[in-house]
Scaffold this active site. Structure first.
Site, PDB file in Angstrom:
ATOM      1  N   GLU A 178      44.654  20.690   9.632  1.00  0.00           N
ATOM      2  CA  GLU A 178      45.694  21.025  10.594  1.00  0.00           C
ATOM      3  C   GLU A 178      45.735  22.534  10.844  1.00  0.00           C
ATOM      4  O   GLU A 178      46.050  22.973  11.959  1.00  0.00           O
ATOM      5  CB  GLU A 178      47.046  20.520  10.051  1.00  0.00           C
ATOM      6  CG  GLU A 178      48.141  20.394  11.078  1.00  0.00           C
ATOM      7  CD  GLU A 178      47.901  19.308  12.134  1.00  0.00           C
ATOM      8  OE1 GLU A 178      47.022  18.450  11.938  1.00  0.00           O
ATOM      9  OE2 GLU A 178      48.597  19.339  13.168  1.00  0.00           O
ATOM     10  N   GLU A 202      43.134  19.416  19.452  1.00  0.00           N
ATOM     11  CA  GLU A 202      42.118  18.483  18.936  1.00  0.00           C
ATOM     12  C   GLU A 202      40.755  19.164  18.882  1.00  0.00           C
ATOM     13  O   GLU A 202      39.941  18.874  18.007  1.00  0.00           O
ATOM     14  CB  GLU A 202      42.060  17.216  19.791  1.00  0.00           C
ATOM     15  CG  GLU A 202      43.367  16.414  19.862  1.00  0.00           C
ATOM     16  CD  GLU A 202      43.932  16.007  18.509  1.00  0.00           C
ATOM     17  OE1 GLU A 202      43.139  15.863  17.555  1.00  0.00           O
ATOM     18  OE2 GLU A 202      45.163  15.862  18.393  1.00  0.00           O
TER      19      GLU A 202
END
Lengths: 500, 500
Positions: B292, B263
């Site tokens: 991503e 994250e």
């Protein structure tokens, strides 16, 4: 859609915006990263402007007019319309350009006040305060005078129905009884020992103990939470999410413990508002003073009551065993009830607090109803502190500049704090008739009957009833300062052994 | 007011609403009291409806048309208008009534999916999924087909420019190289010892270590914070307030540590967006896949790199001395890089992850471009898992029902996850040309040059550049799965000593 349905849908939408604004604010005060603050403030501004525009739209004004012309059968809706009309007129009667200028003036004044306080220099703040007073007078011109004077119009915004006539009388009576008591205490040789209060008490342990206190009060943690902040507050995010914040001072646990109990009192009021008020503008406290009465009830009539500590002092010892090992319960209770006249309102004790408020009240009254000049404030402030409290500020920072309220043009707000004390004492007296075993309940830590009494008599009504009606319904009489004076006399005579 | 000024003011207002919505959501996932959740959801609905109405107003449509007719000199504004047009058309081309029905269908389908998953019963979800697929096809009819097929239209929403033609090729190549590697690993006798991973590691220590990891990556804690949640996510509250959430499993510290690094990768992307994008619709990641790629870069190419642990393993030992006392660095690195084919995508390792995605991709393609029936999904799902991963689900909960995406009609989203892996490997390869001492930098915990490279080449552009353009500009070629395959082969050959 029916008029009523349109009315409730309007407020549902506003409540949605208000929830967002409340959370944005709460987050800002409990841990938002500092670099994001500037954008955050803009966002709060954007959403607040939306709420303002929803609240003052011509469409909403027409809806109110239609509702007022209607035969509203539901008294809750009727009272809500009345309240909505009051707010609508407060905003709508001001020409938009002047309203905006006023918002900017307040915002500027607050930052100038900060600097002035830092430098302890009233002259920096003077021109802004003059502007704030004259602009507020102009606003009263737009609103129309209420209860016969400019200052009564302002009082009514915080404490519906309150007037200088009432305040002059009750403050006068109260002062007559408090001032001699303050003098006697100052002269008493029986001062409590307080050194142990200032020993190191870890933040984590304070936090755990503060949570215990809220649990005991009956605060519902499934509909709220406790967080740390710099200037503690209670905030309603939504009706099932009422948050408390507190502050931890590792060399004075009282800040957190009594602060949490105080905010917990505000929070319980909000948590116990009636379900029938849901989503309406009267789903809130009856007034600033009634709200304060609930926080003060918890803080003083529960939290500083000797019986409350009968078992809780042992609990406290579990959290800080070294600190209290050699302290007796009676000495602990005397210590947490110490009274000492001071210069700063927010640090004042239960006894002298009202005197701080009276100083501000008299000055505000002079500014709006009399011919007091803003430039006279520092001198008068200091003189009154000397007269009432026997202490004199040595500079403006610890005198006339100490509070932010005037910078935000919150004239008429201060009296609510002292009213909260008087209401609380008067409620307590009424409660005793139904719960004569009050002290025993506290000793057993059985707060439920007390909380239920407060809910049944006060909390559930929210702003459906006006403050004076609540007082009348609950106590059978109008505002009476004797209950607070009796309570203080009895309590402090015992703490300071004034009869011995 | 100029057209451009109106455009930026429009987005400033939308960003304000989005900040409120993001914070309401973040709070819901990090500690909002449970009784307030229902009202909270309504509030999020109210504000989201406002954003939708701002984004689809005729007035805004006309503004876009005027801007498109204008000679826009500023390329950032030009690209922003293009992006705004895309979003506007996506919402506006659907008749409002059908849009609303679709929102309701998705919301219902999500709760039915939950029940179906709990009961491991695909038949409950079947009629909803059929409705979702046919409604999505109808939506594509309104939007108009992009890149020649229904499914390409959906892919383009998550990964602009992506098509089945590209995906078939790269996924095919990748599978040809991964599947044999998975088989070899399964047959290898040199499995890492992993028992020590599951020892008790206190939450507080995990939290402190996770913060250290974010600090090392260069995450700016003055413009963000780390909190606990159930399903970790990164969220942009405002451009100076980018928050990371993580989850602590006291019997598997990897959940928090690698989850936080993952994250943190997303967060650094958002923290390093160029200032010239401030407030514009392109102030966001280039695509789901590029986003991503940044989280995976941090998680795998930094976090699972053996050199990164050269000093950090000692640091880890400080936080959990007993757990790792007798563990050698080399064994630790082998353990955190264990690869084992499994049934659940979100628990998959670096090597087999892409295979999980390929299963979903082929099924989605069949549903939208072919004649695959929704009722065929469970059987096909299980067959493909057996073919690619060598494992077969024993029920629907661990098979076709495991992911929420389809219940939300997020068809076309899954490929982005695998693209993220390929992009990351390809970026790494390009980075090595400029930072040939990459491993040394990690060993010294000097991440700054790596982060700066990512910022200069990727982060700063936000969505100003399209994903394929970023790839081309940074690596000089189009999407090439060999970089990922080479990396995996090299890495796992070493971890599992496949050449010995």
């Amino acid at each position: 859609m029916s008029l009523e349905k349109r009315f409730t849908e309007h407020f549902n939408k506003i409540k949605g915006y208000e929830e967002a604004i409340a959370l944005l604010f709460w987050d800002l005060r409990t841990g938002a990263p500092k670099k994001g603050v500037e954008l955050r403030s803009e966002t709060i501004g954007t959403l607040s402007a939306e709420v303002f525009s929803l609240s003052t739209s011509d469409e909403f004004g027409e809806l109110l007019t239609s509702l007022e012309a209607d035969q509203l059968k539901n008294p809750i809706i009727r009272r809500s319309v009345e309240e909505a009309r009051k707010d609508y007129d407060l905003s709508k009667k001001i020409p938009p350009e002047e309203y905006k200028k006023f918002v900017i003036l307040k915002s500027k004044a607050e930052s100038v006040w900060e600097t002035a306080k830092e430098n302890s220099d009233f002259s920096l703040f003077l021109p802004y305060l003059e502007d704030l007073v004259s602009t507020t007078k102009k606003m009263v011109g737009y609103w129309g005078e209420k209860n016969g004077s400019t200052y009564n119009t302002l009082l009514d915004q915080y404490e519906p129905g309150m007037t200088t006539e009432i305040l002059d009388e009750v403050f006068g009576k109260l002062r007559e009884r408090i001032v001699p008591l303050v003098r006697k205490i100052a002269a008493s040789p029986n001062k409590p020992e307080t050194a142990f209060l200032y020993e190191h008490f870890s933040k984590q342990a304070q936090q755990d103990f503060s949570r215990e206190m809220l649990e005991q009060l009956g605060y519902d943690f499934e509909a709220g939470r406790l967080d740390e902040t710099v200037h503690p507050f209670m905030i309603s995010i939504n009706r099932q999410d009422i948050r408390v914040t507190t502050k931890y001072d590792e060399s004075d646990f009282r800040t957190a413990v009594f602060g949490t109990i105080h905010e917990g009192g505000h929070a319980m009021y909000e948590q116990n508002l009636g379900d029938d008020l849901a989503g309406l503008p009267i789903e809130t406290g009856a007034s600033m003073g009634i709200h304060e009465s609930q926080s003060l009830f918890c803080e003083n009539f529960i939290g500083r009551n000797e019986h409350f500590w009968q078992k809780n002092f042992d609990l406290l010892k579990d959290y800080a065993p070294d600190q209290f090992a050699s302290v007796e319960l009676v000495d602990y209770v005397r210590a947490i009830n110490e009274s000492k006249p001071s210069l700063i309102r927010i640090e004042a004790d239960e006894l002298s607090y009202a005197l701080h408020v009276m100083v501000r009240y008299e000055l505000e009254k002079g500014l709006f109803n009399g011919d007091l000049k803003v430039s006279d404030l520092p001198q008068l402030w200091n003189d009154k502190y000397e007269e009432y409290l026997g202490v004199r500020p040595s500079n403006d920072a610890e005198g006339v500049l100490q509070d932010v309220h005037w910078a935000g043009a919150s004239f008429g707000y201060f009296p609510s704090y002292a009213l909260g004390y008087m209401y609380a004492a008067q409620f307590k007296n009424a409660m005793l008739k139904e719960l004569p075993n009050y002290d025993e309940l506290l000793a057993e830590r059985n707060i439920t009957p007390i909380r239920e009494w407060l809910t049944n008599n006060i909390h559930q009504y929210g702003a459906f009833k006006k403050p004076m009606d609540i007082l009348k319904d609950v106590t059978g009489e109008g505002l009476n300062p004797d209950y607070l004076a009796d309570y203080l006399e009895e309590k402090y005579t015992k703490i300071y052994q004034l009869n011995e």
